[in-house]
Design an enzyme around this catalytic site. Structure first.
Site, PDB file in Angstrom:
ATOM      1  N   PHE A 165       5.876   7.163 -27.354  1.00  0.00           N
ATOM      2  CA  PHE A 165       4.656   7.940 -27.127  1.00  0.00           C
ATOM      3  C   PHE A 165       3.736   7.871 -28.358  1.00  0.00           C
ATOM      4  O   PHE A 165       2.538   7.600 -28.241  1.00  0.00           O
ATOM      5  CB  PHE A 165       5.023   9.394 -26.804  1.00  0.00           C
ATOM      6  CG  PHE A 165       3.845  10.248 -26.462  1.00  0.00           C
ATOM      7  CD1 PHE A 165       3.288  10.212 -25.193  1.00  0.00           C
ATOM      8  CD2 PHE A 165       3.266  11.072 -27.413  1.00  0.00           C
ATOM      9  CE1 PHE A 165       2.183  10.988 -24.867  1.00  0.00           C
ATOM     10  CE2 PHE A 165       2.167  11.858 -27.101  1.00  0.00           C
ATOM     11  CZ  PHE A 165       1.628  11.818 -25.829  1.00  0.00           C
ATOM     12  N   ARG A 208      -1.518  12.432 -23.752  1.00  0.00           N
ATOM     13  CA  ARG A 208      -1.735  13.852 -23.978  1.00  0.00           C
ATOM     14  C   ARG A 208      -0.462  14.578 -24.358  1.00  0.00           C
ATOM     15  O   ARG A 208      -0.384  15.263 -25.373  1.00  0.00           O
ATOM     16  CB  ARG A 208      -2.326  14.437 -22.693  1.00  0.00           C
ATOM     17  CG  ARG A 208      -2.821  15.850 -22.779  1.00  0.00           C
ATOM     18  CD  ARG A 208      -3.221  16.300 -21.395  1.00  0.00           C
ATOM     19  NE  ARG A 208      -2.120  16.195 -20.470  1.00  0.00           N
ATOM     20  CZ  ARG A 208      -1.206  17.144 -20.263  1.00  0.00           C
ATOM     21  NH1 ARG A 208      -1.280  18.287 -20.906  1.00  0.00           N
ATOM     22  NH2 ARG A 208      -0.221  16.967 -19.398  1.00  0.00           N
ATOM     23  N   MET A 236       2.144   4.431 -28.807  1.00  0.00           N
ATOM     24  CA  MET A 236       1.136   4.142 -27.787  1.00  0.00           C
ATOM     25  C   MET A 236      -0.121   4.987 -27.998  1.00  0.00           C
ATOM     26  O   MET A 236      -1.233   4.505 -27.830  1.00  0.00           O
ATOM     27  CB  MET A 236       1.714   4.355 -26.384  1.00  0.00           C
ATOM     28  CG  MET A 236       2.668   3.220 -26.018  1.00  0.00           C
ATOM     29  SD  MET A 236       3.199   3.127 -24.303  1.00  0.00           S
ATOM     30  CE  MET A 236       1.698   3.118 -23.359  1.00  0.00           C
ATOM     31  N   HIS A 271      -4.435   1.366  -8.291  1.00  0.00           N
ATOM     32  CA  HIS A 271      -3.969   2.676  -7.817  1.00  0.00           C
ATOM     33  C   HIS A 271      -4.037   2.761  -6.296  1.00  0.00           C
ATOM     34  O   HIS A 271      -3.850   3.830  -5.727  1.00  0.00           O
ATOM     35  CB  HIS A 271      -4.817   3.797  -8.412  1.00  0.00           C
ATOM     36  CG  HIS A 271      -4.546   4.064  -9.860  1.00  0.00           C
ATOM     37  ND1 HIS A 271      -3.283   4.169 -10.372  1.00  0.00           N
ATOM     38  CD2 HIS A 271      -5.391   4.281 -10.907  1.00  0.00           C
ATOM     39  CE1 HIS A 271      -3.358   4.413 -11.674  1.00  0.00           C
ATOM     40  NE2 HIS A 271      -4.625   4.486 -12.017  1.00  0.00           N
ATOM     41  N   LYS A 322      -1.869   8.766 -13.012  1.00  0.00           N
ATOM     42  CA  LYS A 322      -1.203   9.708 -13.922  1.00  0.00           C
ATOM     43  C   LYS A 322       0.325   9.759 -13.780  1.00  0.00           C
ATOM     44  O   LYS A 322       0.960  10.729 -14.165  1.00  0.00           O
ATOM     45  CB  LYS A 322      -1.773  11.141 -13.807  1.00  0.00           C
ATOM     46  CG  LYS A 322      -3.275  11.241 -13.861  1.00  0.00           C
ATOM     47  CD  LYS A 322      -3.943  10.363 -14.876  1.00  0.00           C
ATOM     48  CE  LYS A 322      -3.666  10.741 -16.315  1.00  0.00           C
ATOM     49  NZ  LYS A 322      -4.283   9.722 -17.230  1.00  0.00           N
TER      50      LYS A 322
HETATM   51  P1  A3P Z   1       0.482  13.512 -19.544  1.00  0.00           P
HETATM   52  O1  A3P Z   1      -0.945  13.754 -19.192  1.00  0.00           O
HETATM   53  O2  A3P Z   1       1.428  14.379 -18.814  1.00  0.00           O
HETATM   54  O3  A3P Z   1       0.707  13.534 -21.015  1.00  0.00           O
HETATM   55  P2  A3P Z   1      -1.334   6.981 -16.399  1.00  0.00           P
HETATM   56  O4  A3P Z   1      -1.212   5.865 -17.368  1.00  0.00           O
HETATM   57  O5  A3P Z   1      -0.810   6.667 -15.049  1.00  0.00           O
HETATM   58  O6  A3P Z   1      -2.732   7.514 -16.389  1.00  0.00           O
HETATM   59  O7  A3P Z   1      -0.366   8.146 -16.887  1.00  0.00           O
HETATM   60  C1  A3P Z   1      -0.701   8.929 -18.001  1.00  0.00           C
HETATM   61  C2  A3P Z   1       0.469   9.838 -18.320  1.00  0.00           C
HETATM   62  O8  A3P Z   1       1.556   9.044 -18.874  1.00  0.00           O
HETATM   63  C3  A3P Z   1       0.096  10.851 -19.382  1.00  0.00           C
HETATM   64  O9  A3P Z   1       0.849  12.020 -19.060  1.00  0.00           O
HETATM   65  C4  A3P Z   1       0.600  10.155 -20.635  1.00  0.00           C
HETATM   66  O10 A3P Z   1       0.797  11.003 -21.730  1.00  0.00           O
HETATM   67  C5  A3P Z   1       1.918   9.588 -20.124  1.00  0.00           C
HETATM   68  N1  A3P Z   1       2.443   8.532 -21.011  1.00  0.00           N
HETATM   69  C6  A3P Z   1       1.861   7.359 -21.326  1.00  0.00           C
HETATM   70  N2  A3P Z   1       2.599   6.672 -22.213  1.00  0.00           N
HETATM   71  C7  A3P Z   1       3.687   7.417 -22.460  1.00  0.00           C
HETATM   72  C8  A3P Z   1       4.837   7.255 -23.311  1.00  0.00           C
HETATM   73  N3  A3P Z   1       4.973   6.181 -24.085  1.00  0.00           N
HETATM   74  N4  A3P Z   1       5.770   8.234 -23.293  1.00  0.00           N
HETATM   75  C9  A3P Z   1       5.613   9.326 -22.505  1.00  0.00           C
HETATM   76  N5  A3P Z   1       4.550   9.541 -21.709  1.00  0.00           N
HETATM   77  C10 A3P Z   1       3.595   8.601 -21.685  1.00  0.00           C
END
Ligand code: A3P
Length: 318
Positions: free
Chosen positions: A245, A280, A248, A124, A48
Site C-alpha cells: 500500500f 486512501r 503504491m 469496469h 473500487k
Molecule cells: P479504499 O478506498 O478502501 O482505500 P480501484 O483501484 O478499483 O479504484 O480500488 C481502489 C481501492 O483499492 C482503494 O480502497 C485503495 O486504497 C485500494 N488499494 C489499492 N492498492 C492497494 C494496496 N496496495 N493495498 C491495499 N489496498 C489497496
C-alpha cells in the site's frame, strides 16, 4: 458561476440494464464492435474493488518484474477502455473542448485500439457489456476479474466520488444509491454474478481483494500461473514489496497525483483544491466502523435478496 465539475453533471441511462451516464452511448457501438486480440490481457472489475492493485500485479507478472517499464502512467500503459464515456472529466472535456487534453481522455476506445500488442486493458464494464468478441468466445484474451465486499466497495466509491467527481452527497445518500443500484456500472450484483457465471472459462481468473490482503503471495502465484509465467518465491516477494500500500500510494505512475493536479490546474473544481489520496485506506472491514447499524441492515437485506439463488457465490465471497 458553475464549475466545470458541476457542468459535468450528467443524465443517466440504462443500457442492457446497466446504470451508465448518457454519454456512454457515444461509445457503445465502438465498444460492442471493439477488435479484441487473443494476446490482450484484461483487468475487469466493479469500481473500487482493487482494480489498480490488480493491474499493477498483472503488469509486474507479464513484465517479469521489470519495474522500469511500469514507471509510465498507468492510464497510458494499461488504459481504461470506456473512460471517455463514463468519467465526468472526460465528458466535460469533450463537450466543452477543454484545451490540452490527452488523447486517452478524449477517445479512450480509439486509444486502446491503437496500442501495439500485447495490450493491457482495464474495464469496469459488466460481462454483458464487454465487446461481442469476448462474450461469444471468438477472441480469448486473458481476463482477471476482482471482487470486493460490497460494503467496503461502497465506502471506497463514496470517498472516490468526493475526491474526483466533486460529488456532494452524504455518505448516507451514497449508500442509498448503492443499494438502489443507482451508481455507475450498477447493479453491483449483475456485475459480480455476470463474471461468476463465466467462471469456467479457461481464459478467466477470479480474484478477491480480501485474498490479496490476506495472502498476496498466494494471489501473485495464482495469477502468474494463469498467465503462464514462472514466478519463484524471490520474484513473488519482490512483486509483493512493489505492491505494498505504502509503495503504491507514493508511486506517481499509479497514484493519480498528476491527474489530480491537472484537474486542479484546469479549475475543474473552480477554486477549491482536491488533495485527497487515490490510495486512501486499503483495509478490509471498514464498514464495521463507518456504517450505522441501520445501513448495515439495509445492505444485509439487499445482499440476501440478490444472492437468494446463488448460494455457491455467497460461499465464494466468504
Ligand atoms: P479504499 O478506498 O478502501 O482505500 P480501484 O483501484 O478499483 O479504484 O480500488 C481502489 C481501492 O483499492 C482503494 O480502497 C485503495 O486504497 C485500494 N488499494 C489499492 N492498492 C492497494 C494496496 N496496495 N493495498 C491495499 N489496498 C489497496
Amino acid at each position: 458561476s458553475e464549475t466545470l465539475s458541476e457542468r459535468a453533471r450528467t443524465r443517466f441511462t440504462s443500457i442492457k440494464g446497466v446504470f451508465l451516464p448518457e454519454e456512454y452511448k457515444d461509445f457503445a457501438d465502438a465498444i460492442e464492435n471493439f477488435e479484441v486480440r487473443d494476446d490482450d490481457v484484461w483487468v475487469c472489475s466493479f469500481p473500487k474493488t482493487g482494480t489498480t492493485w490488480t493491474q499493477e500485479m498483472v503488469w509486474g507478472v507479464t513484465h517479469d518484474n521489470d519495474f522500469d517499464s511500469s514507471k509510465e502512467d498507468i492510464h497510458i500503459r494499461f488504459p481504461f477502455l470506456e473512460f471517455s464515456g463514463t468519467t465526468s472529466f472526460a465528458r466535460v472535456a469533450r463537450r466543452e473542448k477543454v484545451s490540452d487534453v490527452p488523447s486517452w481522455v478524449l477517445n479512450s476506445v480509439e486509444f486502446c485500439n491503437g496500442l501495439s500488442s500485447p495490450r493491457h486493458i482495464k474495464s469496469h464494464l459488466p460481462f454483458n457489456l464487454l465487446p461481442r468478441q469476448i462474450r461469444n468466445g471468438e477472441r480469448k484474451p486473458k481476463i482477471i476479474y476482482t471482487t470486493r465486499n460490497a460494503k467496503d466497495t461502497c465506502i471506497s466509491y463514496y470517498h472516490f466520488f468526493t475526491l474526483l467527481e466533486g460529488h456532494r452527497s452524504t455518505f448516507d445518500q451514497m449508500c442509498q444509491l448503492f443499494v438502489g443500484d443507482k451508481v455507475i456500472y450498477g447493479p453491483f450484483w449483475n456485475h459480480l454474478l455476470g463474471f461468476w457465471e463465466k467462471r469456467h472459462m479457461t481464459n478467466l481468473l477470479l480474484i478477491r481483494f480480501e485474498d490479496m490482503k490476506k495472502d498476496l503471495h498466494a494471489v501473485i502465484k495464482r495469477t502468474a500461473s494463469f498467465l503462464g509465467k514462472e514466478f519463484n518465491n524471490k520474484k513473488i516477494q519482490a512483486l509483493a514489496d512493489h505492491l505494498s500500500f505504502a509503495r503504491m500510494r507514493d508511486n506517481p505512475s499509479l497514484n493519480r497525483s498528476d491527474f489530480i493536479e491537472y484537474l486542479n490546474n484546469t479549475k475543474f473544481y473552480g477554486n477549491s483544491k482536491y488533495e485527497g489520496h487515490f490510495f486512501r485506506d486499503g483495509n478490509c472491514g471498514q464498514w464495521k466502523t463507518a456504517m450505522s447499524s441501520e445501513l448495515e441492515e439495509k445492505f444485509d437485506e439487499w445482499i440476501k435478496k440478490n444472492l437468494k439463488d446463488h448460494k455457491d457465490f455467497e460461499l465464494y465471497l466468504d
